[in-house]
Write an enzyme that holds these catalytic residues in place. Structure first.
Site, PDB file in Angstrom:
ATOM      1  N   CYS A  34     -19.481  23.245  -3.848  1.00 56.01           N
ATOM      2  CA  CYS A  34     -18.623  22.845  -2.353  1.00 56.01           C
ATOM      3  C   CYS A  34     -18.857  22.207  -2.171  1.00 56.01           C
ATOM      4  CB  CYS A  34     -19.824  24.125  -1.598  1.00 56.01           C
ATOM      5  SG  CYS A  34     -21.461  23.250  -1.151  1.00 56.01           S
ATOM      6  N   CYS A  72     -22.321  19.225  -1.735  1.00 52.74           N
ATOM      7  CA  CYS A  72     -21.807  18.626  -2.183  1.00 52.74           C
ATOM      8  C   CYS A  72     -21.643  16.938  -2.707  1.00 52.74           C
ATOM      9  CB  CYS A  72     -21.799  19.721  -3.975  1.00 52.74           C
ATOM     10  SG  CYS A  72     -22.398  21.679  -3.902  1.00 52.74           S
ATOM     11  N   ASP A 110      14.667  -2.734   6.288  1.00 55.81           N
ATOM     12  CA  ASP A 110      15.640  -3.815   5.192  1.00 55.81           C
ATOM     13  C   ASP A 110      16.727  -3.514   4.902  1.00 55.81           C
ATOM     14  OD1 ASP A 110      15.908  -6.104   4.490  1.00 55.81           O
ATOM     15  OD2 ASP A 110      15.355  -6.467   2.226  1.00 55.81           O
ATOM     16  N   ASP A 120      11.379  -4.461   0.018  1.00 53.62           N
ATOM     17  CA  ASP A 120      10.552  -4.741  -1.116  1.00 53.62           C
ATOM     18  C   ASP A 120       9.687  -5.138  -1.101  1.00 53.62           C
ATOM     19  OD1 ASP A 120      10.796  -7.322  -0.894  1.00 53.62           O
ATOM     20  OD2 ASP A 120      12.117  -7.760  -0.746  1.00 53.62           O
ATOM     21  N   ASP A 170       9.054  -8.868   2.758  1.00 54.10           N
ATOM     22  CA  ASP A 170       8.495  -7.960   3.486  1.00 54.10           C
ATOM     23  C   ASP A 170       7.600  -7.050   3.781  1.00 54.10           C
ATOM     24  OD1 ASP A 170      11.280  -7.432   4.423  1.00 54.10           O
ATOM     25  OD2 ASP A 170      12.063  -5.770   2.664  1.00 54.10           O
TER      26      ASP A 170
END
Length: 723
Positions: free
Chosen positions: A13, A16, A417, A616, A620
């Site tokens: 659960c 846990c 871009d 890319d 960037d």
């Protein structure tokens, strides 16, 4: 620092998860911990100078849980499905007769100690189910009590033992009417049934990794220095080996084509069904399928360094991560079980002091304990992440972590871009016009013969265009190049010259009826090359950084979803606007330096927009980091894994639109799961406390709630991301 992953197969659960995370975080040297209920796994980053893997495992074992390697965890998971099935079969086989005896009022007419023997049969069958088949609940409860903790197993154990003890207490007082043997037995059987279904569904949700690992080739054909070939296992390949790939075979590793020409199906990596032509010098990727010709390749990236290896690593990391919203669920789970126990005690007390008997008081309390188990809460987020990342991987969209899914929520602006993202990233012939009566293919082949000897950046565009059309390129002789005036050479005896429009006009070359066409191309920021033969004008080539075929579809798709597209580029305004018009983008920021792209993204964010940046992943990087969601676009070998939140295996802008949609839809599934998990408990606990839910019905509803969360997550596997 070192990061490891291992399995904790016996978590049941959400509490846990919280318990094990706290234990692991308390180990000296541990910097980061993520425990995942759906995968039953833990991912831990730690300082090797302060601790080790053994100490981490021990911290889990002290809590009463098992810590094993990932491989052992997979074996344990497979075995547990079979064990769960056997336990359910035994539990139902015994619990159903006990229930029929109790509900049907069946008697045998033979008494023992003054009580009909049918009651003793109920007691025996139910005791075997509760204490025997369901012993794991009680053993876990005892382990938790030793550490003064409580979890889902505590609720189930207390609930079923209460029903069993209450029934024996009634029998000891000669009361054969107030018996709830079958209640405890059916509760145990239904919860075990729910866990069995949950294990099956979880297996489907986590199938993405197994499918990815199964994509790769198992053997390779090694070419020795003497030219002989030998079939070897994939593990035996080393970088630099020459490998033969025959038609119909899978390419075993990432590498470069040394000889041969073929088409390759890369759909396993990119999600695109169209085959890709491969020739000498091209890059090929492991797990893709060679379709036609025979290829000789040089192995360059193997194992974990290959694209498929990176994909597997990324999916594993994503599935073991958490979305920030899961932290809220974990916090609630950590206090949920103790609160439920208090509510159950309060329920029994209030019922007793309002005139009910002890038996009548305890039964609604048992219903509260059983129905409140927070299984669904623990499964809500990780199952959706598992399925979402698996769907993405099959479509060439790699989602870095759970947080990336949440970042995609509410994105209203996508910034692209230009170069290499919306365009192919290198000069390409976009148009050819030959003088009337002149064959365009012959014009291109002769021009390629000349340009093949040139080092000018535009020369490659002409040669590539001829090769893509499978033209036979003749030999050129007496090649000369003059700066600003073009290149020339003799092809089949004729003097072929390629020059700029300005150079041609300076030589008084007339373009005739095609003059207007030159003006149109130049208004579109295309470079126009003039081809003459023996001084006579023969035709034009228009060259530009061509727009990717899918770019316009990507922008249209985003626009239909209410998402605004913006283009940002260091190119000049005229070229930028021409590209923007072609793909359908209205907002353009041109002549922007790489370091200023970040400021442009910030400006959009200050204007109130939630921005995704698509680039890319190298130049960037600052903008990708600044954006609300960074989407790194690449082509196989140069996947910018450390840069974007989402990484695209293929360089298609349409995949960016798909990745954003997948991110948003996965998060939508997560919120649905959490809403129903919270809503179920909030609505069900008061009903149980008021005595309106029989404990057996509560047990069935609890099991169904967990199953519904997993099934809701599996809806993502239908590839609905194009909605």
């Amino acid at each position: 620092m070192k990061t490891i992953q291992f399995s904790i197969p016996d978590m049941h659960c959400a509490s846990c998860v919280v318990t094990n995370e706290k234990a692991l975080k308390s180990v000296p040297g541990v910097s980061e911990v993520s425990v995942n209920f759906a995968t039953r796994g833990a991912r831990v980053s730690y300082d090797e100078a302060q601790t080790n893997e053994h100490a981490l495992h021990e911290s889990v074992r002290k809590n009463g849980y098992t810590a094993v390697s990932e491989h052992e965890g997979h074996i344990h998971a497979a075995e547990s499905v079979g064990q769960a099935k056997n336990r359910v079969f035994i539990a139902l086989t015994l619990a159903i007769p006990a229930t029929l005896l109790a509900m049907g009022g069946i008697t045998f007419g033979v008494s023992a100690l003054g009580i009909d023997s049918s009651v003793w049969v109920q007691a025996f069958l139910s005791t075997v189910v509760i204490l025997g088949v369901g012993r794991e609940f009680h053993l876990r409860m005892l382990k938790q009590l030793r550490s003064f903790r409580a979890d889902m197993d505590t609720l189930i154990s207390v609930g079923t033992l209460s029903a069993l003890a209450l029934s024996f207490w009634s029998l000891s007082h000669g009361d054969s009417e107030s018996l709830y043997f079958e209640t405890g037995a059916i509760i145990t059987a239904l919860i075990l049934l729910g866990r069995y279904f949950e294990a099956l569904s979880r297996g489907k949700a986590s199938a993405a990794i197994e499918k990815l690992m199964a994509l790769g080739a198992k053997t390779a054909r090694l070419i020795h220095d003497d030219g002989t070939e030998e079939e070897i296992s994939i593990e035996s390949i080393v970088v630099g080996n020459r490998i033969r790939v025959r038609p119909g075979e899978k390419i075993p590793v990432d590498g470069t084509v040394l000889s041969g020409l073929s088409s390759v199906d890369e759909s396993a990596l990119t999600g695109e069904s169209m085959p890709v032509e491969k020739k000498v010098g091209d890059t090929v990727f492991g797990a893709s399928l060679n379709q036609h010709g025979s290829l000789e390749i040089k192995a360059e990236k193997i194992g974990a360094d290959s694209v498929i290896g990176q994909m597997v690593k990324m999916v594993v990391e994503a599935q073991s991560s958490k979305a920030p919203i899961q932290k809220l669920a974990d916090k609630i789970s950590s206090v949920f079980v103790p609160i439920v126990i208090l509510i159950a005690l309060a329920t029994a007390t209030l019922w007793y002091f309002t005139g009910s008997s002890i038996v009548e008081s305890i039964i609604p309390a048992v219903a509260v304990l059983v129905i409140a188990c927070p299984c669904a809460l623990g499964l809500a987020t990780p199952t959706a992440i598992m399925v979402g990342t698996g769907v993405g991987a099959r479509r060439g969209i790699l989602i870095k972590n759970g947080e990336s899914l949440e970042k995609g929520r509410g994105i209203d602006t996508v910034v692209f871009d230009k170069t290499g993202t919306l365009t192919v990233g290198h000069p390409t012939i976009t148009d050819i016009r030959a003088l009337e009566g002149m064959d365009e293919e012959k014009l291109l082949a002769n021009a390629a013969a000349v340009e093949k000897l040139s080092e000018h950046p535009l020369a490659g565009a002409v040669v590539r265009a001829a090769e893509e059309r499978n033209l036979t390129i003749p030999l050129a002789e007496n090649f000369t190049s003059e700066s600003g005036k073009g290149v020339e050479a003799r092809v089949s005896g004729a003097l072929i010259k390629i020059q700029s429009v300005m150079s041609a006009k300076a030589q008084d070359i007339s373009f005739g009826s095609l003059e207007k066409q030159v003006e149109i191309w130049e208004s579109q920021s295309k470079t126009v090359l003039v081809i003459t033969q023996d001084g006579i004008f023969f035709g034009f080539f228009a060259i530009a950084d061509a727009v990717k075929p899918e770019a316009k579809t990507a922008i249209t798709t985003l626009k239909e979803r209410g998402v605004r597209s913006v283009m940002i580029t260091g190119d000049n305004q005229r070229t930028a606007e021409a590209i923007a018009r072609e793909v359908g983008i209205d907002e353009v920021h041109a002549q922007v330096l790489p370091q200023d792209k970040l400021n442009e993204v910030r400006a959009l964010q200050k204007a109130g927009r939630k921005v995704a940046f698509v680039g890319d992943g190298v130049n960037d990087a600052p903008a990708l980091a600044q954006a609300n969601l960074g989407i790194a676009i690449g082509t196989g070998t140069d996947i910018a894994i450390e840069t974007g939140d989402i990484v695209l295996v293929q360089g298609s802008p349409l995949k960016a639109a798909e990745g954003l949609a997948l991110s948003q839809q996965t998060f939508r599934i997560i919120t649905q799961n959490l809403f129903w998990a919270f809503g179920y408990n909030v609505a069900a606990i008061p009903l149980a406390a008021l005595g309106l839910l029989n404990p057996m019905i509560a047990a069935g509803a609890m099991a169904l709630s967990s199953l519904s969360v997993v099934l809701n997550s599996l809806r993502l596997s239908r590839d609905i991301i194009t909605e």
